[in-house]
Design a protein around this motif. Structure first.
Motif, PDB file in Angstrom:
ATOM      1  N   UNK A 140       0.824  -1.212   0.000  1.00  0.00           N
ATOM      2  CA  UNK A 140       0.000   0.000   0.000  1.00  0.00           C
ATOM      3  C   UNK A 140       0.861   1.266   0.000  1.00  0.00           C
ATOM      4  N   UNK A 141       1.961   1.232   0.695  1.00  0.00           N
ATOM      5  CA  UNK A 141       2.855   2.393   0.724  1.00  0.00           C
ATOM      6  C   UNK A 141       3.444   2.646  -0.659  1.00  0.00           C
ATOM      7  N   UNK A 142       3.851   1.583  -1.333  1.00  0.00           N
ATOM      8  CA  UNK A 142       4.388   1.716  -2.689  1.00  0.00           C
ATOM      9  C   UNK A 142       3.325   2.229  -3.652  1.00  0.00           C
ATOM     10  N   UNK A 143       2.116   1.716  -3.509  1.00  0.00           N
ATOM     11  CA  UNK A 143       1.021   2.134  -4.372  1.00  0.00           C
ATOM     12  C   UNK A 143       0.682   3.608  -4.160  1.00  0.00           C
ATOM     13  N   UNK A 144       0.695   4.041  -2.916  1.00  0.00           N
ATOM     14  CA  UNK A 144       0.380   5.438  -2.614  1.00  0.00           C
ATOM     15  C   UNK A 144       1.426   6.383  -3.193  1.00  0.00           C
ATOM     16  N   UNK A 145       2.688   5.966  -3.178  1.00  0.00           N
ATOM     17  CA  UNK A 145       3.749   6.796  -3.761  1.00  0.00           C
ATOM     18  C   UNK A 145       3.656   6.822  -5.287  1.00  0.00           C
ATOM     19  N   UNK A 146       3.366   5.670  -5.868  1.00  0.00           N
ATOM     20  CA  UNK A 146       3.307   5.587  -7.334  1.00  0.00           C
ATOM     21  C   UNK A 146       2.062   6.274  -7.892  1.00  0.00           C
ATOM     22  N   UNK A 147       0.943   6.159  -7.178  1.00  0.00           N
ATOM     23  CA  UNK A 147      -0.326   6.734  -7.640  1.00  0.00           C
ATOM     24  C   UNK A 147      -1.018   7.420  -6.475  1.00  0.00           C
ATOM     25  N   UNK A 148      -0.632   8.625  -6.145  1.00  0.00           N
ATOM     26  CA  UNK A 148      -1.265   9.360  -5.044  1.00  0.00           C
ATOM     27  C   UNK A 148      -2.765   9.518  -5.286  1.00  0.00           C
ATOM     28  N   UNK A 149      -3.524   9.339  -4.239  1.00  0.00           N
ATOM     29  CA  UNK A 149      -4.984   9.474  -4.239  1.00  0.00           C
ATOM     30  C   UNK A 149      -5.701   8.380  -5.034  1.00  0.00           C
ATOM     31  N   UNK A 150      -4.964   7.363  -5.502  1.00  0.00           N
ATOM     32  CA  UNK A 150      -5.588   6.270  -6.237  1.00  0.00           C
ATOM     33  C   UNK A 150      -6.568   5.499  -5.354  1.00  0.00           C
ATOM     34  N   UNK A 151      -6.274   5.436  -4.069  1.00  0.00           N
ATOM     35  CA  UNK A 151      -7.109   4.670  -3.144  1.00  0.00           C
ATOM     36  C   UNK A 151      -8.246   5.502  -2.548  1.00  0.00           C
ATOM     37  N   UNK A 203      -8.678  -9.963  -0.283  1.00  0.00           N
ATOM     38  CA  UNK A 203      -7.484 -10.533  -0.903  1.00  0.00           C
ATOM     39  C   UNK A 203      -7.518 -10.401  -2.418  1.00  0.00           C
ATOM     40  N   UNK A 204      -8.709 -10.367  -2.989  1.00  0.00           N
ATOM     41  CA  UNK A 204      -8.821 -10.137  -4.433  1.00  0.00           C
ATOM     42  C   UNK A 204      -8.341  -8.731  -4.781  1.00  0.00           C
ATOM     43  N   UNK A 205      -8.664  -7.762  -3.923  1.00  0.00           N
ATOM     44  CA  UNK A 205      -8.186  -6.395  -4.152  1.00  0.00           C
ATOM     45  C   UNK A 205      -6.663  -6.335  -4.067  1.00  0.00           C
ATOM     46  N   UNK A 206      -6.088  -7.078  -3.141  1.00  0.00           N
ATOM     47  CA  UNK A 206      -4.623  -7.101  -3.017  1.00  0.00           C
ATOM     48  C   UNK A 206      -3.981  -7.607  -4.312  1.00  0.00           C
ATOM     49  N   UNK A 207      -4.633  -8.583  -4.945  1.00  0.00           N
ATOM     50  CA  UNK A 207      -4.114  -9.116  -6.216  1.00  0.00           C
ATOM     51  C   UNK A 207      -4.112  -8.021  -7.274  1.00  0.00           C
ATOM     52  N   UNK A 208      -5.225  -7.292  -7.381  1.00  0.00           N
ATOM     53  CA  UNK A 208      -5.325  -6.223  -8.379  1.00  0.00           C
ATOM     54  C   UNK A 208      -4.331  -5.107  -8.134  1.00  0.00           C
ATOM     55  N   UNK A 209      -4.143  -4.713  -6.877  1.00  0.00           N
ATOM     56  CA  UNK A 209      -3.195  -3.637  -6.554  1.00  0.00           C
ATOM     57  C   UNK A 209      -1.761  -4.048  -6.862  1.00  0.00           C
ATOM     58  N   UNK A 210      -1.425  -5.308  -6.554  1.00  0.00           N
ATOM     59  CA  UNK A 210      -0.077  -5.793  -6.864  1.00  0.00           C
ATOM     60  C   UNK A 210       0.148  -5.826  -8.367  1.00  0.00           C
TER      61      UNK A 210
END
Length: 488
Positions: free
Chosen positions: A209-220, A278-285
């Motif tokens: 989640x930290x990596x995702x937030x840095x790569x795509x701010x406000x995506x979540x 866990x399905x969401x975790x797959x999509x985010x990864x």
């Protein structure tokens, strides 16, 4: 033949064997609703089989890849609150009057065979996109799992033939047997992928989640426009109110042995939603590792990340779970659609048809519905989530008259119920054909109006027509009756 293809074939054969082996009595009530004798465990896997389909397996991960934060709409409590209250009285009435289908229920409650026919037509039309959704998912799953070695169209044809055979022979018992296998395999696969992938690529779920937030701010976050909070709320309402308006879910609920089992099922099923996390975790990864998937290709997110990470045999196991998430719902959809076509449409045209003949025609309609769904599967490029939401908007139009029919004093008559359904369906059909949105109708409106799900707008139109026509026709009858009394 690589190991993935072998596992796919073995799973299909096992599902086919379980479906055919479950064959029981050939009476229509036994074939369609299991003699109304399914217990808690069977009801759980059967209803879960109708809710957790290829939409969850592919659309959930693809939606989190494409949408980000707004994908949380899939955690929808309405889907379980609504059936907790409405299914027991529906079941009670259905058992007393030997109701087998949703159309039977409406026709009996409103004492109107034309209304029953209208509900039957809406139900079948609504189910076709849902069947297509499952078959499109099956094409993706087989193509990706086999690394392109198996033709997607050939795979869909084989899958449809297998389902058609065991549904024709076993009815709802075949669906229930294969649903058990599906649930076990789905749980194992999703839990494994949802935990392993974030740890493999990021060292844990929090770092992901930290990596995702840095790569795509406000995506979540839920955005102010587009997938905004009004879109989120209206979509939750559409799905929550429409979930058990699906003829196959409605029909499956009638197979319960008592009302208590239905309430237990509604209370327990939300636990199943834990796997959605866990399905969401797959999509985010997948978004971080395999960027730039666009449009309907986002439904490939799960398999793209799986093939980049695992050996073919693991991909085969994942694909095996996937094909079951397509075939099990397909079996219930084919069963329900064919039952409605024979019992509520064919018999309406030829009322002298005997029950024995209806039973035979029901089985004959199974391959016909399957062929129609195959035709539509080979055309169109809608994503899985788009197909699902469109179909929900159709079936949602049955909710207002059904809810009113459960009141002690129903304020809606058969004319009003029919008018409301027709008005709502016409609006959904229009916006589907023209690709219109609320923004199309109200271009100058604020974003919270333009982002509303069109299904809710159609529902409002439905309700207005339903009550207005009911009031008008009731008043007209009173006036006519008064005139006749004075004349006498």
């Amino acid at each position: 033949m690589n190991s993935a293809i072998f596992i796919l074939i073995a799973t299909l054969l096992l599902a086919f064997y379980l479906g055919v082996r479950a064959r029981k009595g050939q009476q229509l009530e036994e074939w369609a609703v299991g003699g109304r004798n399914f217990g808690s465990i069977t009801m759980f896997v059967l209803m879960a089989g109708e809710i957790f389909t290829t939409y969850v397996f592919l659309g959930g991960s693809g939606g989190s890849y494409r949408m980000g934060g707004p994908i949380i709409y899939i955690f929808n409590a309405f889907c379980y609150i609504v059936p907790f209250w409405i299914l027991p009285p529906i079941w009670r009435y259905a058992k007393k009057h030997r109701v087998i289908t949703q159309s039977d229920f409406f026709a009996k409650k409103y004492d109107s065979k034309p209304l029953g026919l209208l509900v039957a037509i809406v139900g079948v039309v609504s189910m076709i996109p849902y069947i297509v959704l499952q078959l499109k998912g099956l094409k993706i799953i087989v193509s990706e799992t086999s690394y392109g070695a198996i033709s997607p169209n050939l795979a869909v044809c084989i899958g449809v033939v297998a389902v058609t055979i065991f549904v024709t022979l076993s009815g709802i018992h075949g669906s229930a047997s294969t649903a058990i296998l599906k649930d076990i395999l789905l749980l194992v696969v999703i839990l494994f992928l949802g935990i392993y992938l974030p740890y493999h690529y990021h060292g844990g779920i929090k770092p992901m989640f930290e990596t995702l937030d840095k790569a795509k701010p406000e995506f979540l976050l839920i955005p102010k426009e587009g997938y905004s909070i009004s879109w989120y709320i209206s979509t939750c309402l559409t799905i929550g109110l429409g979930q058990y308006m699906w003829p196959q879910c409605f029909g499956a609920s009638l197979s319960s042995k008592n009302e208590r089992t239905l309430r237990q099922n509604a209370a327990i099923l939300p636990l199943y939603q834990i796997i959605l996390v866990f399905i969401l975790f797959i999509g985010f990864t997948a978004l971080l590792q395999i960027p730039n998937l666009q449009g309907a290709d986002t439904d490939l997110a799960l398999f793209k990340i799986a093939k980049a990470t695992f050996d073919p045999w693991v991909v085969g196991v994942i694909g095996a779970a996937g094909i079951l998430t397509a075939l099990v719902p397909c079996s219930m959809l084919l069963l329900t659609a064919s039952t409605i076509l024979s019992k509520n449409i064919y018999k309406a045209i030829k009322p002298n048809t005997t029950d024995e003949q209806i039973g035979r025609y029901t089985r004959r309609f199974v391959p016909i519905v399957a062929l129609i769904a195959l035709f539509f599967t080979f055309f169109g490029g809608n994503s899985i989530i788009a197909l699902l939401i469109m179909a929900y908007s159709f079936v949602l139009q049955l909710f207002p008259p059904l809810l009113c029919s459960l009141w002690k004093k129903n304020p809606v008559n058969k004319t009003g119920a029919s008018a409301g359904i027709i008005a709502g369906v016409i609006m959904v059909a229009y916006v589907t054909i023209t690709s219109s949105t609320m923004g199309t109708f109200f271009p100058e409106a604020p974003s919270f109006i333009k982002d509303l799900d069109i299904g809710i707008a159609a529902l409002v139109v439905n309700i207005v027509f339903m009550f207005a026509v009911s009031a008008f026709t009731r008043t007209s009858v009173k006036i006519e009756t008064g005139i006749e009394t004075k004349a006498v």
